[in-house]
Design a protein around this motif. Sequence first.
Motif, PDB file in Angstrom:
ATOM      1  N   SER A   1      -3.516  -3.101   7.123  1.00  0.00           N
ATOM      2  CA  SER A   1      -3.270  -1.797   6.501  1.00  0.00           C
ATOM      3  C   SER A   1      -2.090  -1.069   7.119  1.00  0.00           C
ATOM      4  O   SER A   1      -1.296  -0.445   6.415  1.00  0.00           O
ATOM      5  N   LEU A   2      -1.991  -1.122   8.436  1.00  0.00           N
ATOM      6  CA  LEU A   2      -0.959  -0.362   9.128  1.00  0.00           C
ATOM      7  C   LEU A   2       0.453  -0.762   8.710  1.00  0.00           C
ATOM      8  O   LEU A   2       1.287   0.108   8.410  1.00  0.00           O
ATOM      9  N   VAL A   3       0.733  -2.051   8.682  1.00  0.00           N
ATOM     10  CA  VAL A   3       2.096  -2.504   8.372  1.00  0.00           C
ATOM     11  C   VAL A   3       2.544  -2.041   6.985  1.00  0.00           C
ATOM     12  O   VAL A   3       3.617  -1.443   6.850  1.00  0.00           O
ATOM     13  N   PRO A   4       1.755  -2.251   5.932  1.00  0.00           N
ATOM     14  CA  PRO A   4       2.223  -1.774   4.625  1.00  0.00           C
ATOM     15  C   PRO A   4       2.292  -0.249   4.522  1.00  0.00           C
ATOM     16  O   PRO A   4       3.167   0.289   3.826  1.00  0.00           O
ATOM     17  N   LEU A   5       1.419   0.471   5.210  1.00  0.00           N
ATOM     18  CA  LEU A   5       1.472   1.934   5.164  1.00  0.00           C
ATOM     19  C   LEU A   5       2.713   2.457   5.878  1.00  0.00           C
ATOM     20  O   LEU A   5       3.379   3.377   5.381  1.00  0.00           O
ATOM     21  N   VAL A   6       3.050   1.867   7.008  1.00  0.00           N
ATOM     22  CA  VAL A   6       4.264   2.279   7.719  1.00  0.00           C
ATOM     23  C   VAL A   6       5.496   1.959   6.869  1.00  0.00           C
ATOM     24  O   VAL A   6       6.415   2.776   6.758  1.00  0.00           O
ATOM     25  N   ASN A   7       5.489   0.795   6.229  1.00  0.00           N
ATOM     26  CA  ASN A   7       6.601   0.459   5.325  1.00  0.00           C
ATOM     27  C   ASN A   7       6.699   1.446   4.176  1.00  0.00           C
ATOM     28  O   ASN A   7       7.799   1.801   3.742  1.00  0.00           O
ATOM     29  N   SER A   8       5.563   1.912   3.664  1.00  0.00           N
ATOM     30  CA  SER A   8       5.591   2.866   2.549  1.00  0.00           C
ATOM     31  C   SER A   8       6.171   4.215   2.976  1.00  0.00           C
ATOM     32  O   SER A   8       6.596   4.999   2.131  1.00  0.00           O
ATOM     33  N   LEU A   9       6.200   4.475   4.272  1.00  0.00           N
ATOM     34  CA  LEU A   9       6.844   5.684   4.792  1.00  0.00           C
ATOM     35  C   LEU A   9       8.350   5.490   4.962  1.00  0.00           C
ATOM     36  O   LEU A   9       9.053   6.393   5.410  1.00  0.00           O
ATOM     37  N   GLY A  10       8.843   4.303   4.623  1.00  0.00           N
ATOM     38  CA  GLY A  10      10.267   4.024   4.730  1.00  0.00           C
ATOM     39  C   GLY A  10      10.687   3.492   6.085  1.00  0.00           C
ATOM     40  O   GLY A  10      11.869   3.441   6.404  1.00  0.00           O
TER      41      GLY A  10
ATOM     42  N   ILE B   1      15.058   2.488  12.388  1.00  0.00           N
ATOM     43  CA  ILE B   1      14.514   1.671  13.468  1.00  0.00           C
ATOM     44  C   ILE B   1      13.677   0.550  12.868  1.00  0.00           C
ATOM     45  O   ILE B   1      12.880   0.781  11.966  1.00  0.00           O
ATOM     46  N   LYS B   2      13.883  -0.666  13.361  1.00  0.00           N
ATOM     47  CA  LYS B   2      13.129  -1.836  12.903  1.00  0.00           C
ATOM     48  C   LYS B   2      12.004  -2.117  13.895  1.00  0.00           C
ATOM     49  O   LYS B   2      12.249  -2.304  15.078  1.00  0.00           O
ATOM     50  N   PHE B   3      10.755  -2.102  13.396  1.00  0.00           N
ATOM     51  CA  PHE B   3       9.578  -2.404  14.208  1.00  0.00           C
ATOM     52  C   PHE B   3       9.056  -3.798  13.860  1.00  0.00           C
ATOM     53  O   PHE B   3       9.007  -4.160  12.683  1.00  0.00           O
ATOM     54  N   ASN B   4       8.659  -4.543  14.866  1.00  0.00           N
ATOM     55  CA  ASN B   4       7.953  -5.809  14.656  1.00  0.00           C
ATOM     56  C   ASN B   4       6.647  -5.764  15.432  1.00  0.00           C
ATOM     57  O   ASN B   4       6.630  -5.401  16.604  1.00  0.00           O
ATOM     58  N   MET B   5       5.572  -6.111  14.756  1.00  0.00           N
ATOM     59  CA  MET B   5       4.252  -6.190  15.366  1.00  0.00           C
ATOM     60  C   MET B   5       3.955  -7.658  15.652  1.00  0.00           C
ATOM     61  O   MET B   5       4.307  -8.527  14.858  1.00  0.00           O
ATOM     62  N   VAL B   6       3.277  -7.946  16.776  1.00  0.00           N
ATOM     63  CA  VAL B   6       2.916  -9.316  17.112  1.00  0.00           C
ATOM     64  C   VAL B   6       1.469  -9.351  17.584  1.00  0.00           C
ATOM     65  O   VAL B   6       1.042  -8.514  18.376  1.00  0.00           O
TER      66      VAL B   6
ATOM     67  N   LYS C   1       0.865  -1.171   0.000  1.00  0.00           N
ATOM     68  CA  LYS C   1       0.000   0.000   0.000  1.00  0.00           C
ATOM     69  C   LYS C   1       0.902   1.221   0.000  1.00  0.00           C
ATOM     70  O   LYS C   1       2.060   1.144   0.397  1.00  0.00           O
ATOM     71  N   SER C   2       0.357   2.339  -0.405  1.00  0.00           N
ATOM     72  CA  SER C   2       1.131   3.571  -0.409  1.00  0.00           C
ATOM     73  C   SER C   2       0.412   4.647   0.383  1.00  0.00           C
ATOM     74  O   SER C   2      -0.794   4.856   0.217  1.00  0.00           O
TER      75      SER C   2
END
Length: 158
Positions: A66-75, A46-51, A19-20
Amino acid sequence: MKVLYSIFTMLYKVKTQKKSIDDYTKFKGKLYINKLKKRAEQFKNIKFNMVNSTPDGGGVAEMLKSLVPLVNSLGISTSWYCIKGDKRFFNITKQIHNALQGKKNHFSEGDKNYYLNISRKIAKGISDEKADIWLIHDPRSEERRVGKECRSRWSPYH
């Protein structure tokens, strides 16, 4: 959504669709999205892991899709993991959850030991996977409290 099983027997990675954040410009405006991108820059190293306990169903899973791909799209490097356990383990965690909500409950020594054994295995998986910050999203993931295998601290927000 695809589930990728990691080398850890009690923890597996969930693969999300791309997602972007730019797709949200029509809702929030370009200025807001640009400010969000600017603020995200401080987390790029910083590396985040969600569980959580399941990749499907429930509010946490729906949010993380949704959150994980959106946060990744922010770099910001972010991964999503789910814990593994059998029916007995999840029945015990449900009892724990209900007890935390005020329901009277008595746990047998066998259930306690079973829960702690599985939880230590999950904690080992968490400890072995590298991340700067672990965000634990539900009470079924309380295994971080068990033993010294894991460096995380528990911070419930439910």
